[in-house]
Design a protein around this motif. Structure first.
Motif, short mmCIF file in Angstrom:
data_model
loop_
_atom_site.label_atom_id
_atom_site.label_comp_id
_atom_site.label_asym_id
_atom_site.label_seq_id
_atom_site.Cartn_x
_atom_site.Cartn_y
_atom_site.Cartn_z
N ILE A 153 3.59 5.37 3.80
CA ILE A 153 2.87 6.64 3.86
C ILE A 153 3.83 7.70 3.37
O ILE A 153 4.90 7.89 3.94
CB ILE A 153 2.43 6.96 5.31
CG1 ILE A 153 1.75 5.76 5.99
CG2 ILE A 153 1.55 8.21 5.33
CD1 ILE A 153 0.57 5.18 5.26
N GLY A 154 3.48 8.38 2.27
CA GLY A 154 4.40 9.34 1.66
C GLY A 154 3.80 10.71 1.49
O GLY A 154 2.66 10.85 1.06
N TYR A 185 6.18 2.12 7.01
CA TYR A 185 7.20 3.13 6.73
C TYR A 185 6.54 4.47 6.45
O TYR A 185 5.49 4.53 5.82
CB TYR A 185 8.05 2.71 5.52
CG TYR A 185 9.25 3.58 5.28
CD1 TYR A 185 10.42 3.39 6.01
CD2 TYR A 185 9.22 4.59 4.34
CE1 TYR A 185 11.53 4.20 5.81
CE2 TYR A 185 10.33 5.41 4.12
CZ TYR A 185 11.47 5.20 4.86
OH TYR A 185 12.56 6.00 4.66
N ILE A 186 7.19 5.54 6.91
CA ILE A 186 6.69 6.90 6.70
C ILE A 186 7.79 7.72 6.05
O ILE A 186 8.93 7.71 6.50
CB ILE A 186 6.25 7.55 8.02
CG1 ILE A 186 5.04 6.79 8.60
CG2 ILE A 186 5.94 9.02 7.84
CD1 ILE A 186 4.60 7.29 9.96
N LEU A 246 -1.84 6.78 14.35
CA LEU A 246 -1.61 5.47 13.75
C LEU A 246 -0.21 5.30 13.15
O LEU A 246 0.06 4.31 12.48
CB LEU A 246 -2.67 5.20 12.67
CG LEU A 246 -4.11 5.14 13.16
CD1 LEU A 246 -5.08 5.10 11.99
CD2 LEU A 246 -4.31 3.94 14.07
N ALA A 247 0.69 6.24 13.41
CA ALA A 247 2.02 6.19 12.81
C ALA A 247 2.77 4.92 13.18
O ALA A 247 3.53 4.39 12.36
CB ALA A 247 2.83 7.42 13.22
N ILE A 272 0.85 -1.18 0.00
CA ILE A 272 0.00 0.00 0.00
C ILE A 272 0.89 1.24 0.00
O ILE A 272 1.79 1.36 0.83
CB ILE A 272 -0.90 0.03 1.26
CG1 ILE A 272 -1.77 -1.23 1.33
CG2 ILE A 272 -1.75 1.30 1.27
CD1 ILE A 272 -2.31 -1.50 2.71
N LEU A 273 0.62 2.16 -0.91
CA LEU A 273 1.27 3.46 -0.93
C LEU A 273 0.18 4.49 -0.78
O LEU A 273 -0.73 4.58 -1.61
CB LEU A 273 2.02 3.68 -2.26
CG LEU A 273 2.49 5.11 -2.53
CD1 LEU A 273 3.48 5.57 -1.46
CD2 LEU A 273 3.10 5.21 -3.91
#
Length: 173
Positions: A128-129, A148-149, A142-143, A91-92
């Motif tokens: 998450i970008g 990955y962020i 929810l981080a 998921i991106l």
């Protein structure tokens, strides 16, 4: 709303990239040709002013009245987006579903964040970008439930496209 307008929809005062209408139609065409399930929003939470406490109504995303602006994903769209995320392996997320800074218009982004966290718990890799998406995931607490962020939104997308990033090129030189 660019997609809705490109398909002949009425989008009121909603944000739209008028110079990208042809690109939207091309994306739809290529998705069909390649058997890609392109999930577009079908309903929106609309406001009559760009503020948290404005009047609201749920509208079809392709039939937003004049003087109103789509500001969040509607209930049907939230479900469709969450269903599309369920069972995903990768998921991106690059971009919120609405004006998440206003609590009354954060529900669509929250639904996406919850679905991503759940999919990650079930084994998906989630990335998450972009600054707004990072702010969303942090706002909802929810981080720590995603893989990955990255605050680099545009650069992240360019790297995925295979483009050479100047900073990376300089390090590799």
């Amino acid at each position: 709303y660019t997609f809705s307008k490109a398909l002949g929809g009425k989008i009121g005062m909603s944000i739209c990239e008028d110079d990208k209408l042809d690109v939207a139609l091309d994306v739809i065409k290529k998705a069909k040709e390649n058997g890609v399930n392109l999930v577009l929003g079908t309903d929106s939470i609309c406001g009559d002013d760009f503020k948290n406490d404005c009047n609201t109504q749920v509208c079809p995303s392709n039939n937003i009245p004049d003087g109103w602006e789509g500001m969040d994903a509607g209930p049907e769209t939230r479900k469709a987006f969450a269903d599309a995320i369920k069972g995903a392996k990768t998921i991106l997320w690059n971009g919120p579903a609405g004006v998440f800074e206003f609590d009354n218009f954060a529900g669509g982004s929250k639904a996406i964040a919850d679905a991503i966290a759940e999919a990650t718990k079930e084994g998906a890799f989630s990335l998450i970008g972009g600054g707004d998406s990072v702010a969303c995931i942090n706002k909802f607490g929810l981080a720590d439930q995603v893989s990955y962020i990255s605050t680099g939104g545009g650069a992240l997308l360019e790297a995925i496209e295979g483009k050479v990033l100047p900073g990376v090129a300089a390090i590799e030189a």
